[in-house]
Design an enzyme around this catalytic site. Structure first.
Site, PDB file in Angstrom:
ATOM      1  N   GLY A  63     -40.792 -35.819 -58.551  1.00  0.00           N
ATOM      2  CA  GLY A  63     -40.008 -36.867 -57.901  1.00  0.00           C
ATOM      3  C   GLY A  63     -38.566 -36.433 -57.821  1.00  0.00           C
ATOM      4  N   CYS A  90     -43.228 -31.174 -62.665  1.00  0.00           N
ATOM      5  CA  CYS A  90     -41.789 -31.259 -62.409  1.00  0.00           C
ATOM      6  C   CYS A  90     -41.189 -32.500 -63.079  1.00  0.00           C
ATOM      7  CB  CYS A  90     -41.528 -31.211 -60.907  1.00  0.00           C
ATOM      8  SG  CYS A  90     -39.814 -30.806 -60.512  1.00  0.00           S
ATOM      9  N   TYR A  91     -40.789 -33.520 -62.308  1.00  0.00           N
ATOM     10  CA  TYR A  91     -40.235 -34.718 -62.966  1.00  0.00           C
ATOM     11  C   TYR A  91     -41.226 -35.282 -63.984  1.00  0.00           C
ATOM     12  CZ  TYR A  91     -38.559 -39.428 -63.780  1.00  0.00           C
ATOM     13  OH  TYR A  91     -38.144 -40.578 -64.393  1.00  0.00           O
ATOM     14  N   HIS A 177     -44.418 -26.557 -58.644  1.00  0.00           N
ATOM     15  CA  HIS A 177     -45.345 -27.424 -57.903  1.00  0.00           C
ATOM     16  C   HIS A 177     -46.634 -26.669 -57.573  1.00  0.00           C
ATOM     17  CE1 HIS A 177     -42.700 -30.893 -57.280  1.00  0.00           C
ATOM     18  NE2 HIS A 177     -41.759 -29.986 -57.420  1.00  0.00           N
ATOM     19  N   GLU A 179     -49.194 -27.871 -56.264  1.00  0.00           N
ATOM     20  CA  GLU A 179     -49.867 -28.493 -55.122  1.00  0.00           C
ATOM     21  C   GLU A 179     -49.423 -27.939 -53.775  1.00  0.00           C
ATOM     22  OE1 GLU A 179     -47.602 -29.767 -57.056  1.00  0.00           O
ATOM     23  OE2 GLU A 179     -46.330 -31.264 -56.098  1.00  0.00           O
ATOM     24  N   VAL A 235     -58.782 -35.936 -33.168  1.00  0.00           N
ATOM     25  CA  VAL A 235     -59.841 -36.030 -34.169  1.00  0.00           C
ATOM     26  C   VAL A 235     -59.718 -37.312 -35.002  1.00  0.00           C
ATOM     27  CG1 VAL A 235     -58.612 -34.556 -35.813  1.00  0.00           C
ATOM     28  CG2 VAL A 235     -61.071 -34.807 -36.011  1.00  0.00           C
ATOM     29  N   ASP A 236     -58.492 -37.754 -35.280  1.00  0.00           N
ATOM     30  CA  ASP A 236     -58.324 -38.917 -36.163  1.00  0.00           C
ATOM     31  C   ASP A 236     -58.891 -40.190 -35.543  1.00  0.00           C
ATOM     32  OD1 ASP A 236     -56.918 -37.016 -37.492  1.00  0.00           O
ATOM     33  OD2 ASP A 236     -54.953 -37.830 -36.998  1.00  0.00           O
ATOM     34  N   LYS A 378     -56.458 -34.751 -43.292  1.00  0.00           N
ATOM     35  CA  LYS A 378     -57.029 -34.149 -42.093  1.00  0.00           C
ATOM     36  C   LYS A 378     -58.309 -33.363 -42.416  1.00  0.00           C
ATOM     37  CE  LYS A 378     -55.730 -33.669 -37.751  1.00  0.00           C
ATOM     38  NZ  LYS A 378     -55.086 -34.753 -36.980  1.00  0.00           N
TER      39      LYS A 378
END
Ligand code: XMP
Length: 522
Positions: A63, A90-91, A177, A179, A235-236, A378
């Site tokens: 964050g 991290c945070y 991070h 991710e 696609v969505d 997605k």
């Protein structure tokens, strides 16, 4: 709180506490791709959520705050004592270490971007991750004294606590991070947390997602409600329409809005595909004049997005009046659309852009939203699309923003500029696809810039606009890398645009990654 939830009938899940990161959804995606269910909650709802879930582990996100700031988000301390493993990022790590008696101080130098770390203990999160590896750092503060029971697992040149852990209590922290895709072995590190540390099962798959969403749509719409769904052909919205179709069949009415900001041939393709092939109830509304009239003189990107969002809703509202009980508006809104506009579930995430299908909705909508993809990524949507039998052409289609070419014409949008960009974009798309170079690309398109420059055409001087070529690779649109195309292909695209499109006399290449840039220019 008690050490284990008694909700043993639910799938075991990971709770991700959103402490204001842009990346909570990325963490969630990695968890789900590893086949584990997970939910996201802001700190205020985290404890209740943890108690309600069949909890398998907790991830505290990063964050933007410093742990010393007055408004620094506070995690319920009970979560550290919930009897399940905790991973602070991290945070999240700084908050955990400080709460447990460690020390956090502002670093001499802010660490940002690609950073090399050395793994000091190749076990637990770092099982099979040995030696040096590159990670993505973005922090000002750092942990300078570890709480009792903790030890360092990895260090960078300027941060001795790049990764820490207390093995006995199964509490771990990463200063970087894992991710974001820039962290080369980030996915393995998160998977190690899930599989080795939390011992999570892999039972979250496309069929269970569809079942859950179909049931949710039925619950919202009830026995008699009708849904008006904006079908763009991407696609969505296509997958959203198929899920709603499974849930309520002919009580769904799809609307395709031609807003005058579409790519060449788009309207015709959508009509053919969805009305003829899929047999959906599809109405095409030509609203190009009113969209372009409203955009006249508007240069501010947020303003443009809001106007377009507003007009979309007005068109849907008008269309809904044709049906007796259409109190529901269906949209193919995805998690990333939501996370960058407003905080998901009331979380802390800062606003970057208002995507049209979220930020543009009026307060007095008078229609309830049906958004079966609102918590999906997605990749998940594509997997579901295939599972539902959608054609690969639709499933693999490059994303196209709801506000269309308006966010690719920097500054004011005029019909003339739309026509110029349509021509240039058709050349970009056509050439890249004809060369088979679209494989692995997330998006490839042209952007019309409000910059005029001098050129020479034949013997005459020209003074026309520049156009930028944007080609990116990405897994989900949350982060992206610019991509280099083959020299000859670039030359062909540039030559054709400059020779064939009146109004453009210069083509430039956009070589910016996200972050810190975004994919679209506005
Ligand atoms: P940015 O520009 O934010 O884009 O890096 C990330 C991805 O989202 C798409 N995008 C949108 N999609 N409505 C949408 O449905 C929007 O308003 C919108 N704005 C951007 C963009 O094309 C990229 O794939």
């Amino acid at each position: 709180m008690s050490s284990a939830s008694n909700k043993s009938a639910d799938p075991r899940g990971i709770l991700i506490v959103d402490l204001g990161t842009q990346y909570a959804q990325l963490i969630a995606r990695i968890v789900r791709e590893a086949g584990s269910w997970c939910e996201i909650a802001p700190p205020s709802l985290a404890l209740a959520k943890a108690q309600a879930m069949n909890l398998g582990g907790i991830i505290l996100s990063g964050g933007p705050a410093s742990v010393y700031a007055d408004d620094a988000p506070q995690v319920p301390v009970e979560l550290l004592d919930a009897g399940v493993p905790v991973l602070g990022i991290c945070y999240g790590m700084q908050w955990m270490c400080r709460t447990l008696g460690g020390e956090v101080t502002p670093a001499d130098e802010r660490e940002f971007g690609h950073t090399s770390i050395v793994i000091e203990q190749a076990r637990d999160l770092f099982q099979d991750v040995e030696g040096r590896t590159v990670v993505w750092m973005s922090h000002g503060d750092q942990v300078t004294a570890l709480p009792a029971g903790f030890e360092a697992y990895a260090a960078s040149d300027t941060c001795a606590s790049a990764a820490v852990g207390d093995r006995a209590r199964r509490l771990y922290g990463l200063q970087f991070h894992p991710e974001v895709s820039h962290t080369v072995r980030g996915r393995e590190i998160v998977e190690n947390f899930l599989i080795s540390v939390c011992e999570m099962p892999s039972d979250w798959q496309a069929d269970s997602i569809v079942e859950r969403e179909v049931a949710r749509v039925r619950e919202i719409v009830g026995e008699t409600g009708e849904v008006v769904l904006g079908l763009s052909g991407g696609v969505d919205s296509s997958v959203a329409a198929l899920i709603v179709d499974r849930a309520i069949g002919p009580r769904q009415h799809c609307i395709f809005v031609d807003n005058g900001l579409l790519r060449t041939g788009e309207r015709e393709t959508v009509e053919q595909t969805f009305r003829e092939h899929f047999g959906l109830d599809l109405t095409v509304v030509d609203a190009s004049e009113r969209f372009l009239a409203r955009l006249k003189g508007v240069v501010d990107p947020e303003q443009k997005r809001k106007i377009i969002g507003h007009e979309f809703v007005e068109v849907f509202r008008e269309e809904a009046k044709r049906f007796s009980n259409a109190g529901y508006l269906g949209q193919g809104t995805l998690y990333p659309d939501v996370i960058e506009s407003v905080a998901v579930h009331g979380g802390n995430t800062a606003m970057i852009k208002s995507h049209h299908n979220v930020g543009g909705l009026p307060e007095d909508l008078e229609m309830d939203l049906v958004e079966p993809l609102r918590e999906l990524f997605k990749d998940e949507v594509r997997a579901i699309g295939r599972h539902l039998g959608l054609d690969e052409i639709v499933v693999g289609r490059q994303p196209f923003p709801g506000p269309g070419l308006a966010v690719r014409i920097v500054g004011e949008v005029t019909p003339e500029e739309v026509a110029i960009l349509q021509e240039a974009d058709a050349i970009v798309t056509g050439e890249i696809e004809a060369a088979g170079a679209d494989e692995g690309l997330w998006q490839y398109f042209a952007v019309l810039l409000p910059v005029k420059s001098v050129g020479v055409m034949g013997d005459a001087r020209t003074y026309e606009n520049a156009c930028a070529l944007r080609v990116v690779e990405s897994r989900d649109g949350m982060t992206a890398d610019w991509t280099y195309l083959d020299h000859e292909l670039l030359r062909r695209i540039s030559n054709r645009i400059i020779n064939e499109v009146r109004g453009i006399n210069r083509v430039v290449l956009d070589i910016s990654s996200k972050p810190p840039s975004t994919i679209e220019w506005e």
